[in-house]
Motif scaffolding. Structure first.
Motif, PDB file in Angstrom:
ATOM      1  N   PHE A  52       0.825  -1.200   0.000  1.00 50.20           N
ATOM      2  CA  PHE A  52       0.000   0.000   0.000  1.00 50.20           C
ATOM      3  C   PHE A  52       0.862   1.253   0.000  1.00 50.20           C
ATOM      4  CE2 PHE A  52      -2.306  -3.374   2.108  1.00 50.20           C
ATOM      5  CZ  PHE A  52      -3.529  -3.353   1.459  1.00 50.20           C
ATOM      6  N   ASP A  53       0.370   2.287  -0.659  1.00 46.47           N
ATOM      7  CA  ASP A  53       0.968   3.615  -0.591  1.00 46.47           C
ATOM      8  C   ASP A  53       0.061   4.450   0.298  1.00 46.47           C
ATOM      9  OD1 ASP A  53       3.136   3.204  -2.355  1.00 46.47           O
ATOM     10  OD2 ASP A  53       1.766   3.400  -4.060  1.00 46.47           O
ATOM     11  N   ILE A  54       0.659   5.150   1.237  1.00 49.94           N
ATOM     12  CA  ILE A  54      -0.107   5.957   2.173  1.00 49.94           C
ATOM     13  C   ILE A  54       0.319   7.408   2.029  1.00 49.94           C
ATOM     14  CG2 ILE A  54      -0.593   6.398   4.602  1.00 49.94           C
ATOM     15  CD1 ILE A  54       0.031   3.480   5.140  1.00 49.94           C
ATOM     16  N   SER A  55      -0.660   8.290   1.938  1.00 46.20           N
ATOM     17  CA  SER A  55      -0.379   9.725   1.981  1.00 46.20           C
ATOM     18  C   SER A  55      -1.349  10.345   2.976  1.00 46.20           C
ATOM     19  CB  SER A  55      -0.522  10.362   0.596  1.00 46.20           C
ATOM     20  OG  SER A  55      -1.832  10.210   0.107  1.00 46.20           O
ATOM     21  N   ALA A  56      -0.951  11.471   3.498  1.00 48.31           N
ATOM     22  CA  ALA A  56      -1.796  12.155   4.471  1.00 48.31           C
ATOM     23  C   ALA A  56      -1.770  13.641   4.202  1.00 48.31           C
ATOM     24  CB  ALA A  56      -1.320  11.868   5.887  1.00 48.31           C
ATOM     25  N   VAL A  76      -6.111  10.457   5.736  1.00 48.99           N
ATOM     26  CA  VAL A  76      -5.150   9.449   5.302  1.00 48.99           C
ATOM     27  C   VAL A  76      -5.715   8.775   4.057  1.00 48.99           C
ATOM     28  CG1 VAL A  76      -3.947   7.323   5.926  1.00 48.99           C
ATOM     29  CG2 VAL A  76      -4.380   9.068   7.671  1.00 48.99           C
ATOM     30  N   THR A  77      -4.927   8.768   2.993  1.00 50.07           N
ATOM     31  CA  THR A  77      -5.331   8.111   1.760  1.00 50.07           C
ATOM     32  C   THR A  77      -4.470   6.870   1.574  1.00 50.07           C
ATOM     33  OG1 THR A  77      -5.937  10.237   0.789  1.00 50.07           O
ATOM     34  CG2 THR A  77      -5.623   8.384  -0.728  1.00 50.07           C
ATOM     35  N   VAL A  78      -5.135   5.756   1.329  1.00 50.18           N
ATOM     36  CA  VAL A  78      -4.458   4.479   1.112  1.00 50.18           C
ATOM     37  C   VAL A  78      -4.728   4.070  -0.331  1.00 50.18           C
ATOM     38  CG1 VAL A  78      -4.262   2.070   1.844  1.00 50.18           C
ATOM     39  CG2 VAL A  78      -4.781   3.845   3.539  1.00 50.18           C
ATOM     40  N   ARG A  79      -3.654   3.733  -1.045  1.00 55.47           N
ATOM     41  CA  ARG A  79      -3.763   3.345  -2.452  1.00 55.47           C
ATOM     42  C   ARG A  79      -3.150   1.969  -2.669  1.00 55.47           C
ATOM     43  NH1 ARG A  79      -2.490   8.676  -2.417  1.00 55.47           N
ATOM     44  NH2 ARG A  79      -3.853  10.043  -3.605  1.00 55.47           N
ATOM     45  N   ARG A 109      -8.102  10.032  15.737  1.00 50.56           N
ATOM     46  CA  ARG A 109      -7.439   9.213  16.763  1.00 50.56           C
ATOM     47  C   ARG A 109      -7.317   7.752  16.365  1.00 50.56           C
ATOM     48  NH1 ARG A 109     -11.128  12.009  20.907  1.00 50.56           N
ATOM     49  NH2 ARG A 109     -12.063  12.151  19.286  1.00 50.56           N
ATOM     50  N   GLY A 110      -6.832   7.496  15.176  1.00 49.90           N
ATOM     51  CA  GLY A 110      -6.557   6.134  14.742  1.00 49.90           C
ATOM     52  C   GLY A 110      -7.748   5.372  14.197  1.00 49.90           C
ATOM     53  N   GLN A 111      -8.907   6.005  14.104  1.00 50.20           N
ATOM     54  CA  GLN A 111     -10.098   5.316  13.603  1.00 50.20           C
ATOM     55  C   GLN A 111      -9.962   4.916  12.136  1.00 50.20           C
ATOM     56  OE1 GLN A 111     -12.841   4.318  15.387  1.00 50.20           O
ATOM     57  NE2 GLN A 111     -11.591   4.930  17.117  1.00 50.20           N
ATOM     58  N   TRP A 112      -9.036   5.542  11.440  1.00 53.66           N
ATOM     59  CA  TRP A 112      -8.877   5.214  10.026  1.00 53.66           C
ATOM     60  C   TRP A 112      -8.466   3.772   9.829  1.00 53.66           C
ATOM     61  CZ3 TRP A 112      -4.475   3.651   7.458  1.00 53.66           C
ATOM     62  CH2 TRP A 112      -3.267   3.760   8.140  1.00 53.66           C
ATOM     63  N   ALA A 165      -2.944  -0.650  -6.321  1.00 47.65           N
ATOM     64  CA  ALA A 165      -3.326  -1.160  -7.651  1.00 47.65           C
ATOM     65  C   ALA A 165      -4.489  -0.384  -8.273  1.00 47.65           C
ATOM     66  CB  ALA A 165      -3.664  -2.642  -7.558  1.00 47.65           C
ATOM     67  N   GLY A 166      -4.390   0.923  -8.303  1.00 45.28           N
ATOM     68  CA  GLY A 166      -5.422   1.721  -8.947  1.00 45.28           C
ATOM     69  C   GLY A 166      -6.626   2.037  -8.088  1.00 45.28           C
ATOM     70  N   TRP A 167      -6.693   1.492  -6.903  1.00 46.30           N
ATOM     71  CA  TRP A 167      -7.791   1.773  -5.981  1.00 46.30           C
ATOM     72  C   TRP A 167      -7.283   2.688  -4.878  1.00 46.30           C
ATOM     73  CZ3 TRP A 167     -12.507   0.225  -7.364  1.00 46.30           C
ATOM     74  CH2 TRP A 167     -12.604  -0.800  -8.306  1.00 46.30           C
ATOM     75  N   ALA A 168      -8.131   3.601  -4.446  1.00 41.97           N
ATOM     76  CA  ALA A 168      -7.747   4.519  -3.371  1.00 41.97           C
ATOM     77  C   ALA A 168      -8.955   4.778  -2.478  1.00 41.97           C
ATOM     78  CB  ALA A 168      -7.236   5.830  -3.939  1.00 41.97           C
ATOM     79  N   GLN A 169      -8.670   4.968  -1.227  1.00 42.16           N
ATOM     80  CA  GLN A 169      -9.711   5.294  -0.247  1.00 42.16           C
ATOM     81  C   GLN A 169      -9.137   6.329   0.711  1.00 42.16           C
ATOM     82  OE1 GLN A 169     -12.844   5.611   0.225  1.00 42.16           O
ATOM     83  NE2 GLN A 169     -13.433   3.485   0.528  1.00 42.16           N
ATOM     84  N   CYS A 170      -9.942   7.318   1.051  1.00 45.18           N
ATOM     85  CA  CYS A 170      -9.516   8.376   1.966  1.00 45.18           C
ATOM     86  C   CYS A 170     -10.274   8.211   3.278  1.00 45.18           C
ATOM     87  CB  CYS A 170      -9.802   9.739   1.346  1.00 45.18           C
ATOM     88  SG  CYS A 170      -9.155  11.101   2.321  1.00 45.18           S
ATOM     89  N   TYR A 171      -9.535   8.326   4.381  1.00 49.03           N
ATOM     90  CA  TYR A 171     -10.110   8.164   5.716  1.00 49.03           C
ATOM     91  C   TYR A 171      -9.775   9.380   6.570  1.00 49.03           C
ATOM     92  CZ  TYR A 171      -9.669   3.323   4.114  1.00 49.03           C
ATOM     93  OH  TYR A 171      -9.711   2.175   3.384  1.00 49.03           O
ATOM     94  N   ARG A 172     -10.715   9.787   7.403  1.00 47.89           N
ATOM     95  CA  ARG A 172     -10.445  10.839   8.382  1.00 47.89           C
ATOM     96  C   ARG A 172      -9.736  10.187   9.560  1.00 47.89           C
ATOM     97  NH1 ARG A 172     -12.381  15.952  10.128  1.00 47.89           N
ATOM     98  NH2 ARG A 172     -13.575  16.104   8.211  1.00 47.89           N
ATOM     99  N   ASP A 173      -8.600  10.750   9.943  1.00 51.49           N
ATOM    100  CA  ASP A 173      -7.799  10.171  11.022  1.00 51.49           C
ATOM    101  C   ASP A 173      -8.222  10.755  12.365  1.00 51.49           C
ATOM    102  OD1 ASP A 173      -5.862   8.931  12.556  1.00 51.49           O
ATOM    103  OD2 ASP A 173      -4.274  10.308  11.977  1.00 51.49           O
TER     104      ASP A 173
END
Length: 82
Positions: free
Chosen positions: A33-37, A50-53, A65-68, A55-63
């Motif tokens: 996984f590639d992680i960007s914030a 926090v965005t996790v990518r 306190r670690g809930q992402w 193989a062409g898929w990506a999902q963005c999570y609100r961080d």
């Protein structure tokens, strides 16, 4: 917004351990996984997104306190990243 490329090794130790555990439970390695914030300076709490990518898929999570990590695991369970 300040966008900083992070790898799992750049995460806080607690998040890193949780991320590694979640990856292992689902047959992945953190390197898969590639992680960007990014942070929103206008947000009083200065929470990150926090965005996790993979193989062409990506999902963005609100961080919030670690809930992402829980949201990330839910996506792995639903096979979003496969």
């Amino acid at each position: 917004m300040d966008n900083t490329l992070l790898r799992y090794t750049d995460l806080p130790i607690g998040d890193r351990a949780a991320f590694e555990l979640v990856c292992a439970r689902h047959g992945f390695a953190p390197a898969h996984f590639d992680i960007s914030a990014c942070t929103d300076p206008g947000d009083a709490a200065h929470e990150r997104f926090v965005t996790v990518r993979r193989a062409g898929w990506a999902q963005c999570y609100r961080d919030s306190r670690g809930q992402w990590i829980r949201q990330f695991e839910a996506d792995l369970t639903s096979r979003f990243f496969k």
